[in-house]
Design a protein around this motif. Structure first.
Motif, mmCIF file in Angstrom:
data_model
loop_
_atom_site.group_PDB
_atom_site.id
_atom_site.type_symbol
_atom_site.label_atom_id
_atom_site.label_comp_id
_atom_site.label_asym_id
_atom_site.label_seq_id
_atom_site.Cartn_x
_atom_site.Cartn_y
_atom_site.Cartn_z
ATOM 1 N N VAL A 1 0.698 -1.241 0.170
ATOM 2 C CA VAL A 1 0.069 0.023 -0.066
ATOM 3 C C VAL A 1 0.816 1.322 -0.106
ATOM 4 C CG1 VAL A 1 -1.950 -1.180 0.949
ATOM 5 C CG2 VAL A 1 -0.220 0.003 2.435
ATOM 6 N N GLY A 2 2.309 1.061 -0.388
ATOM 7 C CA GLY A 2 3.108 2.307 -0.612
ATOM 8 C C GLY A 2 3.340 2.729 0.748
ATOM 9 N N ARG A 3 3.463 2.170 1.817
ATOM 10 C CA ARG A 3 3.871 2.621 3.046
ATOM 11 C C ARG A 3 2.963 3.552 3.768
ATOM 12 N NH1 ARG A 3 7.292 -0.867 5.451
ATOM 13 N NH2 ARG A 3 9.058 -1.570 3.954
ATOM 14 N N ARG A 4 1.637 3.609 3.032
ATOM 15 C CA ARG A 4 0.452 4.414 3.616
ATOM 16 C C ARG A 4 0.040 4.024 5.042
ATOM 17 N NH1 ARG A 4 -4.895 3.036 2.901
ATOM 18 N NH2 ARG A 4 -4.142 1.461 1.258
ATOM 19 N N VAL A 5 0.265 2.830 5.378
ATOM 20 C CA VAL A 5 0.162 2.460 6.803
ATOM 21 C C VAL A 5 1.467 1.581 7.132
ATOM 22 C CG1 VAL A 5 -1.203 0.909 8.127
ATOM 23 C CG2 VAL A 5 -2.407 2.043 6.211
ATOM 24 N N ALA A 6 1.917 2.109 8.319
ATOM 25 C CA ALA A 6 3.398 1.535 8.853
ATOM 26 C C ALA A 6 2.777 -0.072 9.336
ATOM 27 C CB ALA A 6 3.613 2.023 10.008
ATOM 28 N N ASP B 1 3.403 -1.761 11.883
ATOM 29 C CA ASP B 1 2.787 -1.734 13.319
ATOM 30 C C ASP B 1 1.540 -1.110 13.715
ATOM 31 O OD1 ASP B 1 5.317 -2.905 14.013
ATOM 32 O OD2 ASP B 1 6.346 -1.236 14.884
ATOM 33 N N GLU B 2 1.105 -0.554 12.693
ATOM 34 C CA GLU B 2 -0.249 0.198 12.814
ATOM 35 C C GLU B 2 -1.357 -0.708 12.070
ATOM 36 O OE1 GLU B 2 0.189 3.459 10.600
ATOM 37 O OE2 GLU B 2 1.145 4.778 12.119
ATOM 38 N N ILE B 3 -0.861 -1.926 11.446
ATOM 39 C CA ILE B 3 -1.924 -2.889 11.018
ATOM 40 C C ILE B 3 -2.256 -3.983 12.110
ATOM 41 C CG2 ILE B 3 -2.189 -4.505 9.006
ATOM 42 C CD1 ILE B 3 -0.192 -3.155 7.417
ATOM 43 N N PRO B 4 -3.468 -4.052 12.277
ATOM 44 C CA PRO B 4 -4.021 -4.890 13.588
ATOM 45 C C PRO B 4 -4.027 -6.305 12.875
ATOM 46 C CG PRO B 4 -5.815 -3.274 13.046
ATOM 47 C CD PRO B 4 -4.571 -3.109 12.047
ATOM 48 N N ASP B 5 -4.031 -7.452 13.688
ATOM 49 C CA ASP B 5 -3.905 -8.655 13.166
ATOM 50 C C ASP B 5 -5.042 -9.087 12.617
ATOM 51 O OD1 ASP B 5 -1.497 -8.900 14.676
ATOM 52 O OD2 ASP B 5 -2.152 -10.010 16.146
ATOM 53 N N ASP B 6 -6.159 -8.635 12.946
ATOM 54 C CA ASP B 6 -7.469 -8.881 12.437
ATOM 55 C C ASP B 6 -8.135 -7.932 11.319
ATOM 56 O OD1 ASP B 6 -8.157 -6.675 13.971
ATOM 57 O OD2 ASP B 6 -9.839 -7.531 15.107
ATOM 58 N N CYS B 7 -7.100 -7.163 10.890
ATOM 59 C CA CYS B 7 -7.535 -5.884 9.979
ATOM 60 C C CYS B 7 -7.844 -7.161 8.487
ATOM 61 C CB CYS B 7 -6.254 -5.380 9.585
ATOM 62 S SG CYS B 7 -6.521 -4.013 8.430
ATOM 63 N N THR B 8 -8.800 -6.552 7.900
ATOM 64 C CA THR B 8 -9.411 -7.026 6.561
ATOM 65 C C THR B 8 -8.309 -6.432 5.502
ATOM 66 O OG1 THR B 8 -11.051 -5.493 6.393
ATOM 67 C CG2 THR B 8 -11.716 -7.570 7.324
ATOM 68 N N LEU B 9 -8.306 -7.213 4.714
ATOM 69 C CA LEU B 9 -6.877 -6.850 3.478
ATOM 70 C C LEU B 9 -7.960 -6.061 2.568
ATOM 71 C CD1 LEU B 9 -5.119 -8.517 4.956
ATOM 72 C CD2 LEU B 9 -4.600 -9.714 2.906
ATOM 73 N N PHE B 10 -9.202 -6.467 1.939
ATOM 74 C CA PHE B 10 -9.673 -5.785 0.954
ATOM 75 C C PHE B 10 -10.929 -4.992 1.403
ATOM 76 C CE2 PHE B 10 -7.519 -9.799 -0.478
ATOM 77 C CZ PHE B 10 -7.076 -9.296 -1.713
ATOM 78 N N GLY B 11 -11.491 -4.150 0.539
ATOM 79 C CA GLY B 11 -12.660 -3.240 0.996
ATOM 80 C C GLY B 11 -12.262 -2.571 2.145
ATOM 81 N N ALA B 12 -13.026 -2.404 3.151
ATOM 82 C CA ALA B 12 -12.882 -1.290 4.178
ATOM 83 C C ALA B 12 -11.725 -1.225 5.117
ATOM 84 C CB ALA B 12 -14.118 -1.399 5.018
ATOM 85 N N GLY B 13 -10.829 -2.554 5.076
ATOM 86 C CA GLY B 13 -9.693 -2.746 5.728
ATOM 87 C C GLY B 13 -8.546 -1.783 5.118
ATOM 88 N N LEU B 14 -7.593 -2.727 4.740
ATOM 89 C CA LEU B 14 -6.548 -2.010 3.901
ATOM 90 C C LEU B 14 -6.629 -1.498 2.518
ATOM 91 C CD1 LEU B 14 -3.241 -4.211 4.564
ATOM 92 C CD2 LEU B 14 -3.814 -1.873 5.300
ATOM 93 N N GLY B 15 -7.915 -1.750 1.826
ATOM 94 C CA GLY B 15 -8.456 -1.673 0.564
ATOM 95 C C GLY B 15 -7.568 -1.796 -0.438
ATOM 96 N N LEU B 16 -7.167 -3.257 -0.273
ATOM 97 C CA LEU B 16 -6.527 -3.860 -1.476
ATOM 98 C C LEU B 16 -7.411 -4.163 -2.735
ATOM 99 C CD1 LEU B 16 -4.084 -6.469 -0.061
ATOM 100 C CD2 LEU B 16 -3.574 -4.262 -0.300
ATOM 101 N N ASP B 17 -7.154 -3.852 -3.901
ATOM 102 C CA ASP B 17 -8.010 -4.141 -4.910
ATOM 103 C C ASP B 17 -7.299 -5.461 -5.411
ATOM 104 O OD1 ASP B 17 -5.795 -3.797 -6.526
ATOM 105 O OD2 ASP B 17 -6.419 -1.845 -7.048
ATOM 106 N N SER B 18 -8.028 -5.980 -6.451
ATOM 107 C CA SER B 18 -7.707 -7.463 -7.009
ATOM 108 C C SER B 18 -6.457 -7.614 -7.409
ATOM 109 C CB SER B 18 -8.758 -7.800 -8.087
ATOM 110 O OG SER B 18 -8.781 -6.681 -9.199
ATOM 111 N N TYR B 19 -5.969 -6.430 -8.154
ATOM 112 C CA TYR B 19 -4.758 -6.638 -8.892
ATOM 113 C C TYR B 19 -3.578 -6.517 -7.767
ATOM 114 C CZ TYR B 19 -0.524 -5.394 -11.382
ATOM 115 O OH TYR B 19 0.820 -5.592 -11.922
ATOM 116 N N LEU B 20 -3.741 -5.735 -6.625
ATOM 117 C CA LEU B 20 -2.744 -5.784 -5.650
ATOM 118 C C LEU B 20 -2.913 -7.159 -4.819
ATOM 119 C CD1 LEU B 20 -3.013 -2.227 -3.931
ATOM 120 C CD2 LEU B 20 -1.221 -3.195 -5.135
#
Lengths: 89, 196
Positions: A18-23, A25-44
């Motif tokens: 995500v281009g270091r947009r989030v460090a 240590d700031e990513i929780p273990d239960d963070c979702t990767l797609f959609g509302a969480g980290l916002g990954l899209d299909s290509y990522l």
């Protein structure tokens, strides 16, 4: 490799994606990767698979699905299963 | 290399494709005409397309290397005289991990290399959640059609851009640079593009 170490490596890969947009240590273990969480899209998502394979020296299954990459913990578990027994799906 | 396969669309694929068209994210990202048809209308239309040899609407099933169907990709309309077409695709929810981008590369390669088309037009609807982020799409678009369709409860603009064969070679190297081992040497890393 210990679970915490694996989780940390997964977070570093995600942070890079995500281009270091989030460090890491700031990513929780239960963070979702797609959609509302980290916002990954299909290509990522595809890039994530490639980077996981490179970073951990593993080969993930050809038919890996979104469920298996739903959260940081899910990804770490997927990597652990793969490390334990070759390619997994 | 992680890749997908394309195989010809057959009668047994019509209903699974119809069911995929009922998925809301798919509906929000393709022409409404595709999902406004009833099951019977789609059966009738696609049987005719298959019987006609898919000369105007070319449809492929997207499969994993193990032969699991994961979606569909199609070119329509194909303008044979001026040698251009538009491409669209739909991937099953659990496989929305970039397989669509790989299918798109394979499809466009086929359109240029086997059918000798000269231009492929890509169209993305506003609010697309199935491929790269909106800003990248808007940056790529050379034509915007304001409020072109009504889907998912609102009007959506569409963003269009075209690829010639030479542009595709460049884009392909950029897209696959990090996800395949056969990208062109020295390919540009900037400007990731692709569609799903």
């Amino acid at each position: 490799m210990q679970h915490q170490e694996r989780l940390q490596l997964v977070k570093e890969v995600l942070s890079e994606l995500v281009g270091r947009r989030v460090a890491p240590d700031e990513i929780p273990d239960d963070c979702t990767l797609f959609g509302a969480g980290l916002g990954l899209d299909s290509y990522l998502g595809l890039k994530l698979i490639v980077r996981l394979e490179e970073r951990f020296g593993i080969l993930l299954d050809e038919e890996i699905t979104l469920d298996e990459l739903s959260t940081v913990t899910a990804v770490a578990n997927l990597v652990a299963r793969c490390q334990a027994g070759g390619a997994v799906s | 290399m992680r890749e997908v396969q394309l195989r010809p669309y057959e009668e047994s694929d019509i209903l699974p494709r119809y069911r995929l068209f009922q998925d809301r994210p798919v509906q929000e990202n393709i022409l409404p005409l595709n999902f406004q048809l009833t099951e019977e209308e789609l059966l009738h239309r696609d049987r005719r397309i298959i019987a006609d040899g898919q000369r105007q609407r070319l449809i492929f099933v997207v499969e994993t290397n193990r032969g699991t169907p994961i979606g569909y990709i199609w070119a329509y309309p194909i303008h044979w005289r001026s040698r251009w077409t538009e491409v669209a695709l739909a991937i099953a929810p659990q496989y929305r991990l970039g397989y669509g981008a790989l299918a798109l590369v394979k499809m466009v390669e086929f359109l240029f290399d086997e059918l000798d088309l000269h231009t492929v037009v890509h169209q993305i609807y506003e609010g697309n959640t199935l491929m790269q982020q909106d800003q990248q799409i808007r940056h790529m678009a050379t034509l915007v059609q304001r409020a072109e369709v009504w889907s998912g409860g609102r009007y959506r603009s569409s963003f269009l851009w075209s690829q010639t064969r030479a542009q595709f070679r460049w884009d392909r190297a950029s897209l696959l640079g990090e996800v395949a081992d056969d990208a062109a040497p020295g390919a540009p890393a900037a400007g990731e593009r692709g569609a799903e």
